[in-house]
Scaffold this motif. Structure first.
Motif, PDB file in Angstrom:
ATOM      1  N   GLU A 105      26.593  46.959  36.322  1.00 48.65           N
ATOM      2  CA  GLU A 105      26.298  46.726  34.896  1.00 48.65           C
ATOM      3  C   GLU A 105      26.996  45.516  34.318  1.00 48.65           C
ATOM      4  OE1 GLU A 105      26.377  50.191  32.382  1.00 48.65           O
ATOM      5  OE2 GLU A 105      25.763  51.435  34.083  1.00 48.65           O
ATOM      6  N   ARG A 106      28.145  45.139  34.881  1.00 48.06           N
ATOM      7  CA  ARG A 106      28.906  44.045  34.267  1.00 48.06           C
ATOM      8  C   ARG A 106      29.001  42.799  35.136  1.00 48.06           C
ATOM      9  NH1 ARG A 106      31.576  46.782  29.995  1.00 48.06           N
ATOM     10  NH2 ARG A 106      30.055  48.373  29.531  1.00 48.06           N
ATOM     11  N   GLY A 107      28.489  42.875  36.350  1.00 47.64           N
ATOM     12  CA  GLY A 107      28.549  41.700  37.225  1.00 47.64           C
ATOM     13  C   GLY A 107      29.965  41.307  37.602  1.00 47.64           C
ATOM     14  N   ILE A 108      30.862  42.270  37.648  1.00 51.10           N
ATOM     15  CA  ILE A 108      32.248  41.983  38.041  1.00 51.10           C
ATOM     16  C   ILE A 108      32.402  42.291  39.530  1.00 51.10           C
ATOM     17  CG2 ILE A 108      34.684  42.580  37.675  1.00 51.10           C
ATOM     18  CD1 ILE A 108      33.863  43.590  34.857  1.00 51.10           C
ATOM     19  N   PRO A 109      32.785  41.309  40.353  1.00 54.14           N
ATOM     20  CA  PRO A 109      32.967  41.576  41.784  1.00 54.14           C
ATOM     21  C   PRO A 109      34.115  42.566  42.019  1.00 54.14           C
ATOM     22  CG  PRO A 109      32.882  39.208  41.352  1.00 54.14           C
ATOM     23  CD  PRO A 109      33.033  39.891  40.021  1.00 54.14           C
ATOM     24  N   VAL A 110      33.916  43.466  42.973  1.00 53.15           N
ATOM     25  CA  VAL A 110      34.925  44.504  43.257  1.00 53.15           C
ATOM     26  C   VAL A 110      35.233  44.558  44.744  1.00 53.15           C
ATOM     27  CG1 VAL A 110      35.284  47.011  43.354  1.00 53.15           C
ATOM     28  CG2 VAL A 110      34.398  45.974  41.263  1.00 53.15           C
ATOM     29  N   ILE A 111      36.519  44.681  45.052  1.00 50.90           N
ATOM     30  CA  ILE A 111      36.969  44.988  46.402  1.00 50.90           C
ATOM     31  C   ILE A 111      37.467  46.422  46.336  1.00 50.90           C
ATOM     32  CG2 ILE A 111      38.552  44.334  48.276  1.00 50.90           C
ATOM     33  CD1 ILE A 111      38.534  41.920  45.554  1.00 50.90           C
ATOM     34  N   ASN A 112      36.757  47.307  47.024  1.00 50.19           N
ATOM     35  CA  ASN A 112      37.061  48.733  46.974  1.00 50.19           C
ATOM     36  C   ASN A 112      37.946  49.101  48.172  1.00 50.19           C
ATOM     37  OD1 ASN A 112      37.032  51.511  46.805  1.00 50.19           O
ATOM     38  ND2 ASN A 112      34.797  51.723  46.947  1.00 50.19           N
TER      39      ASN A 112
END
Ligand code: NAD
Ligand code: TYD
Length: 361
Positions: free
Chosen positions: A30-37
């Motif tokens: 929804e926010r286009g924020i890249p995430v490293i999980n």
């Protein structure tokens, strides 16, 4: 607008768990924020919670234990995140009563190890990257102890009085985060939230357990007199609040997050039963409420939690969007539509836990 965090990536610990997976989904989809999980994948961490994200750009998953300093160091150096949002924890009070070791190991030592690696990484940053870096620690209202019926709700200045091995371990981690800010000027934020509910919650916690048991015609175990009070927060409201704190929160501060929905456990269970009666009536026409079974109380069971959310509302303009009525309907519907997910997480280990926890109670 998410301002400076739009362009940068966030390292999320525990992103294969309940709240973490909802948070990762909000960021990436929804926010286009890249995430490293980064997740160890304990019994509570499930890649099925993030399956829809696997092929998305801006999403990476790495299996690692937050206690593994070298692994966390490598991940930080490789991905260069501009923030860490720390969800990874052992999170179930009943498990902490039967076996506190893992809680000490992950919640206290793991948070310490993560703080050490994050501080070393931050120390190597410079300029804007250093100034903008944040470490957001996700904690619980349970660190404040138990309220009497007429006590005012917990505020950010309520003294800590944790009562279970779980809440004591979370309290210890909160203190470590506080100390890293105070001593090293490490840019921390802490959020303390009330009981979450919604999609992807592991069916050992009250709400998904009652839905799963109700659907399969099993008993609904209510501890003690069922009059313990919790404040219920819909998970996406919580995730939105965390993003607000990450973007606009004041460094070193703590923020209470609650759902403004205080209810007794019995009211919660009866509401679930009514919703199930409507959406999935039992073949014999009886109410799901006939499955309610009062069982022996949890040792040291906190009577009431309640959150004063004026600080986050006044400073950051956040308040919950879902009422319990709307949130529980969405939740029950999600569990009805995702029976395969429930099937996949209620494995042999889950059945062993149910036997240990509820047999002879
Ligand atoms: P959860 O148990 O569903 O998920 C925890 C995740 O952390 C899992 O994916 C697990 O694999 C991972 N994990 C555990 N130990 C790890 C380790 N050593 N290294 C890396 N990953 C590890 O928990 P949740 O309900 O999503 O809670 C998330 C956070 O929010 C926790 O810190 C919890 O204390 C806090 N919190 C939860 C609630 C709630 O109602 N669920 C309320 C208040 C605060
Ligand atoms: P839980 O979901 O475990 O969250 P927490 O203990 O962190 O608040 O429990 C919520 C409430 O429901 C708590 O008062 C304990 C109660 N409870 C039951 O009555 N029966 C159950 O089977 C479970 C798991 C919880």
């Amino acid at each position: 607008m998410l301002g400076r965090y739009m362009q940068h990536s966030v390292l999320v610990t525990g992103g294969a768990g309940f709240i973490g997976s909802n948070f990762v989904r909000l960021c990436v989809l929804e926010r286009g924020i890249p995430v490293i999980n980064v997740d160890k994948l304990t019994y509570a961490g499930n890649l099925g919670n993030v399956r829809d994200l696997e092929q998305k750009s801006g999403y990476s998953f790495l299996q690692a234990d937050i206690n593994d300093g070298p692994a966390i160091r490598d991940i930080l150096r490789k991905f260069q995140p501009s923030a860490i949002v720390h969800f990874a924890a052992e999170s179930h009070v009943d498990r902490s009563i039967l076996g506190p070791d893992e809680f000490i190991q992950t919640n206290i030592h793991g948070t310490f190890q993560l703080l050490e690696e994050a501080k070393a990484y931050w120390n190597e940053l410079s300029g804007t990257a250093k100034a903008q870096f944040r470490f957001l620690h996700v904690s619980t209202d349970e660190v404040f102890g138990s309220l009497k019926p007429d006590d005012p709700a917990f505020s950010e200045s309520t003294p800590y009085a944790p009562n279970s091995p779980y809440s004591a371990s979370k309290a210890a981690s909160d203190h470590l985060v506080r100390a890293y800010h105070h001593t090293y000027a490490f840019p921390t934020l802490t959020t303390n939230c009330s009981n979450n509910y919604g999609p992807y919650q592991f069916p050992e916690k009250l709400i998904p357990l009652m839905i799963a048991n109700g659907l399969s015609g099993k008993k609904l175990p209510v501890y003690g007199d069922g009059l313990n009070v919790r404040d219920w927060l819909y998970v996406t409201d919580h995730c939105e609040a965390i993003l607000q704190v990450l973007q606009k929160g004041r460094i070193g501060e703590t923020y209470n997050i609650g759902g403004c929905a205080e209810m007794t456990n019995l009211d919660v269970v009866n509401t679930i039963c009514r919703t199930l009666d409507e959406l999935r009536p039992r073949p014999d026409g009886t109410s799901h409420a006939s499955l309610i079974n009062f069982v022996k109380d949890r040792p040291g069971h906190d009577r009431r939690y309640a959150m004063d959310i004026r600080k986050i509302r006044n400073e950051l303009g956040w308040s919950p969007k879902e009422s319990f009525a709307t949130g529980i309907r969405k939740t029950v519907s999600w569990y009805l539509d995702n029976s395969e997910w429930v099937e996949s997480v209620t494995s042999g280990a889950y059945r062993d836990w149910m036997r240990t926890q509820y047999a002879g109670r």
